[in-house]
Design a protein around this motif. Structure first.
Motif, mmCIF file in Angstrom:
data_model
loop_
_atom_site.group_PDB
_atom_site.id
_atom_site.type_symbol
_atom_site.label_atom_id
_atom_site.label_comp_id
_atom_site.label_asym_id
_atom_site.label_seq_id
_atom_site.Cartn_x
_atom_site.Cartn_y
_atom_site.Cartn_z
ATOM 1 N N MET A 1 0.837 -1.204 0.000
ATOM 2 C CA MET A 1 0.000 0.000 0.000
ATOM 3 C C MET A 1 0.872 1.254 0.000
ATOM 4 O O MET A 1 1.801 1.382 0.774
ATOM 5 C CB MET A 1 -0.884 0.033 1.262
ATOM 6 N N THR A 2 0.520 2.161 -0.862
ATOM 7 C CA THR A 2 1.210 3.443 -0.885
ATOM 8 C C THR A 2 0.509 4.378 0.088
ATOM 9 O O THR A 2 -0.705 4.302 0.261
ATOM 10 C CB THR A 2 1.155 4.059 -2.293
ATOM 11 N N SER B 104 3.479 10.677 -4.793
ATOM 12 C CA SER B 104 2.954 9.312 -4.811
ATOM 13 C C SER B 104 1.727 9.285 -5.727
ATOM 14 O O SER B 104 1.318 10.307 -6.279
ATOM 15 C CB SER B 104 2.558 8.883 -3.398
ATOM 16 N N ILE B 105 1.143 8.113 -5.863
ATOM 17 C CA ILE B 105 -0.051 7.968 -6.698
ATOM 18 C C ILE B 105 -1.157 8.908 -6.236
ATOM 19 O O ILE B 105 -1.953 9.407 -7.031
ATOM 20 C CB ILE B 105 -0.515 6.488 -6.691
ATOM 21 N N TYR B 106 -1.179 9.206 -4.913
ATOM 22 C CA TYR B 106 -2.235 10.078 -4.386
ATOM 23 C C TYR B 106 -2.093 11.507 -4.914
ATOM 24 O O TYR B 106 -3.055 12.112 -5.365
ATOM 25 C CB TYR B 106 -2.228 10.056 -2.852
ATOM 26 N N SER B 109 -2.850 11.529 -8.788
ATOM 27 C CA SER B 109 -4.261 11.373 -9.135
ATOM 28 C C SER B 109 -5.086 12.573 -8.665
ATOM 29 O O SER B 109 -6.009 13.011 -9.353
ATOM 30 C CB SER B 109 -4.797 10.089 -8.508
ATOM 31 N N ALA B 152 -7.149 7.202 -6.761
ATOM 32 C CA ALA B 152 -5.793 6.780 -6.398
ATOM 33 C C ALA B 152 -5.846 5.573 -5.468
ATOM 34 O O ALA B 152 -5.110 4.589 -5.651
ATOM 35 C CB ALA B 152 -5.048 7.935 -5.722
ATOM 36 N N THR B 155 -6.889 2.524 -7.549
ATOM 37 C CA THR B 155 -5.851 2.090 -8.485
ATOM 38 C C THR B 155 -4.661 1.501 -7.731
ATOM 39 O O THR B 155 -4.053 0.526 -8.167
ATOM 40 C CB THR B 155 -5.404 3.274 -9.346
ATOM 41 N N ASP B 156 -4.345 2.098 -6.581
ATOM 42 C CA ASP B 156 -3.225 1.600 -5.792
ATOM 43 C C ASP B 156 -3.482 0.167 -5.340
ATOM 44 O O ASP B 156 -2.614 -0.693 -5.418
ATOM 45 C CB ASP B 156 -3.008 2.530 -4.593
ATOM 46 N N LYS B 157 -4.710 -0.076 -4.884
ATOM 47 C CA LYS B 157 -5.082 -1.446 -4.457
ATOM 48 C C LYS B 157 -4.869 -2.439 -5.597
ATOM 49 O O LYS B 157 -4.290 -3.518 -5.402
ATOM 50 C CB LYS B 157 -6.568 -1.467 -4.062
ATOM 51 N N VAL B 160 -1.170 -2.986 -6.362
ATOM 52 C CA VAL B 160 -0.505 -3.801 -5.346
ATOM 53 C C VAL B 160 -0.805 -5.273 -5.573
ATOM 54 O O VAL B 160 0.094 -6.128 -5.568
ATOM 55 C CB VAL B 160 -0.943 -3.352 -3.929
#
Lengths: 120, 168
Positions: A1-2, B104-106, B109, B152, B155-157, B160
């Motif tokens: 997880m980010t 980060s992706i957050y 996005s 985000a 998509t992150d989930k 991963v």
């Protein structure tokens, strides 16, 4: 997880500040408090807030009364006194005119009137 | 990551199909958040995925194909102008932020969501020549941030899970 990092958070704060700036930039146009503009001979004599009670002496000829939310002419030395008989005005673009003394009182930046002059 | 051209093409097609389904679902069941015209923008999850897992070229192709096909199927020329401006500006900003390597992706996005709305409002201002429409950004910037962050998270989930199973 980010997880969001500090750059993400900085960017988020920046965006929120931008939104706030847009809000502040556009707010005065929409929600300006109502004012009464007094013109004599076409020249602006003064602009008065409708928020507080006050009386305005217009060159010794007319006496304008401003009360919270409305404006009316209390006295006038003109012969017809139409302006004194005019109903109190409160909404944007409503006007009291004293033609003999060339006085025009207009409401600015307040609540829009529900109807125009014809449908009223 | 490095994918073979064939795999990339297959993934691009898959992502485009998913983006279209997302657009269609939002077209059928609009989520009303009290502000007219606000959508979650699930299709952007596919574009974000393509940008992060593949490359910007594939992301651009997925985005533009999705735009044209959804406009042909459910929209018209005007909706295409709005969504294209939003999507292209959004993808451009997301690519730039990704290139800095700091976000980060957050963050990426979130900026994508915000600039999607900025692009659309700009088109609205240009088409109607009413600059006052920019006032709408007061609401649309926070909304773009929120939808961007949700996308985000989603998509992150997915990233991963797929990375864990080495599917990409």
């Amino acid at each position: 997880m980010t997880k969001p990092n500090r750059w993400d958070i900085l960017l988020g704060i920046l965006f929120l500040l931008c939104a706030l700036c847009v809000l502040l930039f556009f707010l005065p146009n929409g929600d300006a408090p109502a004012r009464a503009e007094v013109r004599v001979d076409g020249d602006v004599m003064g602009v008065y807030s409708l928020a507080e009670h006050q009386t305005v002496d217009i060159n010794g000829h007319n006496l304008l009364v401003i009360e919270p939310g409305e404006v009316y002419m209390q006295e006038a030395d003109c012969p017809d006194r139409y302006c004194v008989h005019h109903k109190p005005i409160a909404k944007t673009h409503e006007t009291i005119v004293c033609l003999p003394n060339r006085v025009v009182v207009t409401i600015l930046g307040g609540e829009e009137a529900a109807y125009d002059g014809i449908s009223r | 990551m490095t994918a073979s051209p064939a795999k990339k093409l297959a993934l691009a097609g898959l992502l485009t199909a998913m983006a279209m389904i997302c657009s269609y679902a939002e077209f059928l069941f609009p989520i009303h958040l009290g502000i007219p015209g606000v959508k979650l923008g699930l299709a952007n999850a596919a574009v974000l995925f393509a940008l992060l897992a593949l490359d910007v070229r594939t992301a651009f192709l997925v985005s533009i194909t999705r735009l044209i096909l959804t406009a042909l199927l459910f929209g018209n020329g005007v909706t295409l102008a709005y969504s294209a401006a939003g999507a292209m500006l959004s993808l451009g900003i997301m690519y730039l932020l990704m290139k800095t390597g700091r976000f980060s992706i957050y963050g990426i996005s979130m900026a994508g969501g915000v600039f999607h709305n900025v692009g659309q409002v700009t088109v609205a201002v240009l088409l109607s020549s009413t600059p006052a429409i920019f006032a709408y950004l007061t609401a649309l910037i926070p909304v773009g941030m929120l939808t961007g962050l949700l996308i985000a998270f989603l998509t992150d989930k997915i990233l991963v899970i797929l990375r864990k199973t080495e599917r990409i």
